[in-house]
Design an enzyme around this catalytic site. Structure first.
Site, PDB file in Angstrom:
ATOM      1  N   ASP A   1       0.936  -0.984  -0.067  1.00  0.00           N
ATOM      2  CA  ASP A   1       0.424   0.123   0.328  1.00  0.00           C
ATOM      3  C   ASP A   1       0.339   0.970   0.073  1.00  0.00           C
ATOM      4  O   ASP A   1       1.818   1.340   0.757  1.00  0.00           O
ATOM      5  CB  ASP A   1      -1.060  -0.213   1.137  1.00  0.00           C
ATOM      6  CG  ASP A   1      -1.691   1.371   1.679  1.00  0.00           C
ATOM      7  OD1 ASP A   1      -2.971   1.194   0.484  1.00  0.00           O
ATOM      8  OD2 ASP A   1      -1.659   1.758   1.770  1.00  0.00           O
TER       9      ASP A   1
ATOM     10  N   GLU B   1       1.846   0.265  -4.850  1.00  0.00           N
ATOM     11  CA  GLU B   1       0.257   1.496  -5.215  1.00  0.00           C
ATOM     12  C   GLU B   1       1.336   1.872  -5.310  1.00  0.00           C
ATOM     13  O   GLU B   1       1.360   2.698  -4.362  1.00  0.00           O
ATOM     14  CB  GLU B   1      -0.935   1.423  -4.279  1.00  0.00           C
ATOM     15  CG  GLU B   1      -1.839   2.123  -4.337  1.00  0.00           C
ATOM     16  CD  GLU B   1      -3.034   2.887  -2.852  1.00  0.00           C
ATOM     17  OE1 GLU B   1      -3.607   2.817  -3.416  1.00  0.00           O
ATOM     18  OE2 GLU B   1      -2.057   2.195  -2.313  1.00  0.00           O
TER      19      GLU B   1
END
Length: 617
Positions: A331, A360
């Site tokens: 993330d 990400e």
């Protein structure tokens, strides 16, 4: 004489004063380890009341205490161990002493690595990833909906609260996911998120070694992994290094003041990942991006702290080895200190050379995203050691391509232009493509519920380069509902995942006609893709869209596939002479979606807002 006597009494009592202190041992992390890693070093974080005042000893063949670090907080010790190559698996006793007496101990287990774990295959362009938000997928165990002592209980009427989906519900429906055609499973974070509210999504970690009990247990996660692998599928774990949850146990007792990035008052990041690649970025903007907090309940971790850096790296290795992971999704990858993230990726690939990690990197231009892919020749010399990135520029293009009416060449030119920039990526076939995910509006909602657009987007993702990811519920036309506001509606419950639901869309009988049509469409394409190497690793050649029609080919030495996207409202009969550099050696083809044979390739007819995928013969 009196002074000497007092001094003697003081010195005599020092050991007793130390021993009389309250000393306890609460945690040792990682809680266990393995022999046989390439790197023989292991750093333990030990926590307990005044544990930092103790000395550490052990007696185990091949295992030595290299160094013990004491920090400002006496409730922590960081213990560096070295494992000799000859060390055998077993249980070592760590002994903590104060004043010459043992005050605590911990039995530390060293396990043998699973045979072949270092060469474990990972997810790649051979796979289709199915993304699940576990709290919203299926509730297989009602008994863990509410856990005594945990801050938030289940409440399905609250779109931003916990709904009760869990690991058992996910494991129970693996056959459904496999039948759809997915070969890899990415699950939003499952680690403990003991926050007062809005933590169902999993991105506010409060314990890095514990599955949230409302999802199940560590053993339940291991069962999920075993069941995934039994089906020949792959498991991808979602991890977050940028921040933890404000309810994390260490937030009440930080190891060091710089364990997190602290500010005089709450200071939010500027969310501008471009500051890392911007040659003109101010130092203050760059500093705010990396040190600012993602949210008020998400303390920003300081990965420049060497103890925290080791902690996070070892945590990833622990989960890979313990659960047999086949990949990691990281993330907010650019938000932590990038030097640490590179060290993390490098270490994982040294231990697991075939392992894949997708980061990400939410940026809007291919050049900006490509900066973060491993082996990119960046001007500043930075190598992220991140094998894969998400294709956010393609996501943006897909969002507009089929609903744009006035753009030059009917909007579909956006797809062509994004692929034309693949020269930026070290390996464009190793990036993850998607139409939507848990953080953005569902694709069907953004297309004004035009299912034709969704079918075109899915066909494109499943036939173009890269690793396609499909968000749960896409296959049954799941939308955000009438109330589109808030992230909770982007992650709506899967119909049939809860006892008492009015219908069960996991079964053919529970699907509405339009849902069944979409499911079968996607299933056909996904199973076909799985069987065709040309889509996994073949080359791509495309033609500039003309009259709202985009044509591209995937090919290798054995196969050639032609894809036609008609972005017009009306049916198009397309003369194919323009594509003869590929078609001249073929006389027929098979329509993958309908199964019909095409005996004349000179003209192809494609429905309005339709797709033709042709295996050329």
């Amino acid at each position: 004489m009196k002074i000497i006597k007092v001094l003697f009494l003081f010195l005599f009592h020092i050991p007793w004063l130390l021993y009389s202190q309250e000393i306890s041992l609460d945690r040792v992390e990682p809680p266990s380890w393995w022999t046989g890693f390439k790197h023989p070093e292991l750093q333990l974080m030990v926590h307990g009341k005044n544990i930092g005042t103790t000395t550490v000893a052990l007696n185990y063949p091949g295992l030595t205490v290299r160094k013990v670090h004491k920090v400002a907080n006496p409730n922590y010790l960081f213990v560096d161990l070295t494992l000799a190559p000859s060390m055998r698996p077993g249980k070592a006793s760590l002994r903590f002493s104060s004043g010459g007496k043992e005050v605590a101990s911990y039995t530390y287990e060293f396990r043998p690595r699973e045979k072949g774990s270092a060469q474990r295959p990972s997810f790649s362009s051979h796979d289709v990833i199915y993304l699940v938000t576990p709290d919203r997928f299926a509730n297989g165990d009602k008994t863990n909906d509410n856990i005594p002592g945990m801050a938030e209980s289940a409440n399905r009427s609250n779109k931003d609260g916990r709904h009760g989906g869990d690991l058992k519900g996910l494991t129970d429906h693996l056959d459904y996911i496999q039948d759809l055609g997915a070969t890899a499973l990415w699950v939003n974070p499952l680690l403990e998120n003991d926050q007062a509210r809005y933590s169902y999504h999993g991105y506010s970690t409060t314990d890095y070694y514990r599955i949230d009990p409302r999802f199940g247990s560590n053993a339940d996660y291991l069962k999920l992994s075993d069941e995934v692998h039994r089906r020949g599928m792959k498991l991808i774990m979602d991890m977050i290094f940028n921040h933890c949850g404000s309810g994390h146990w260490w937030m009440k007792d930080l190891p060091t003041p710089d364990w997190i990035n602290q500010w005089p008052t709450f200071t939010r990041t500027n969310y501008r990942a471009s500051t890392f690649t911007d040659p003109y970025a101010s130092q203050s903007d760059s500093n705010l991006f990396v040190r600012g907090w993602f949210d008020s309940t998400m303390p920003d971790l300081n990965q420049a702290n060497p103890f925290l850096s080791n902690y996070l790296i070892q945590n990833s290795i622990w989960w890979i080895e313990w659960a047999g992971l086949d990949g990691i999704r990281q993330d907010t990858h650019p938000y932590p200190f990038k030097e640490m993230m590179a060290a993390w990726g490098k270490r994982l690939l040294e231990e697991y050379p075939n392992f894949n990690i997708v980061g990400e990197c939410w940026l809007n231009y291919p050049a900006s995203v490509a900066y973060w892919q491993k082996d990119k020749c960046n001007k500043d010399g930075y190598n992220s050691w991140l094998p894969s990135v998400f294709d956010f520029p393609l996501y943006d293009a897909l969002n507009m391509a089929f609903r744009e009416k006035e753009a030059w060449n009917n909007g579909i030119i956006r797809l062509y232009d994004i692929l034309a920039q693949d020269f930026n990526y070290p390996d464009p076939n190793h990036i993850v493509t998607f139409a939507d995910n848990h953080d953005v509006n569902r694709y069907l909602d953004m297309q004004d519920y035009d299912v034709r657009h969704l079918k075109m987007a899915m066909a494109f993702l499943l036939t173009t380069r890269g690793i396609p990811q499909v968000y749960y519920g896409t296959e049954i036309l799941l939308t955000q509902g009438a109330d589109k506001e808030g992230d909770g509606n982007k992650r709506r419950d899967f119909p049939g995942g809860w006892p008492g639901d009015s219908r069960n869309a996991f079964t053919p009988e529970g699907r509405l006609p339009a849902e069944a049509d979409m499911f079968n469409y996607l299933r056909t394409l996904m199973h076909w893709r799985d069987a065709h190497e040309v889509i996994h690793t073949g080359k791509t050649r495309h033609f500039i869209p003309a009259d709202g029609v985009y044509v591209y080919f995937r090919y290798n030495e054995k196969e050639t596939v032609m894809v036609v996207l008609n972005n017009n409202e009306t049916e198009k009969s397309i003369p194919t002479a323009r594509y003869n550099e590929f078609l001249k050696k073929f006389t027929s083809g098979t329509d993958v979606i309908s199964g019909s044979v095409i005996n004349d390739l000179s003209t192809l007819t494609v429905p309005g807002k339709g797709v033709l995928v042709v295996e050329l013969k």
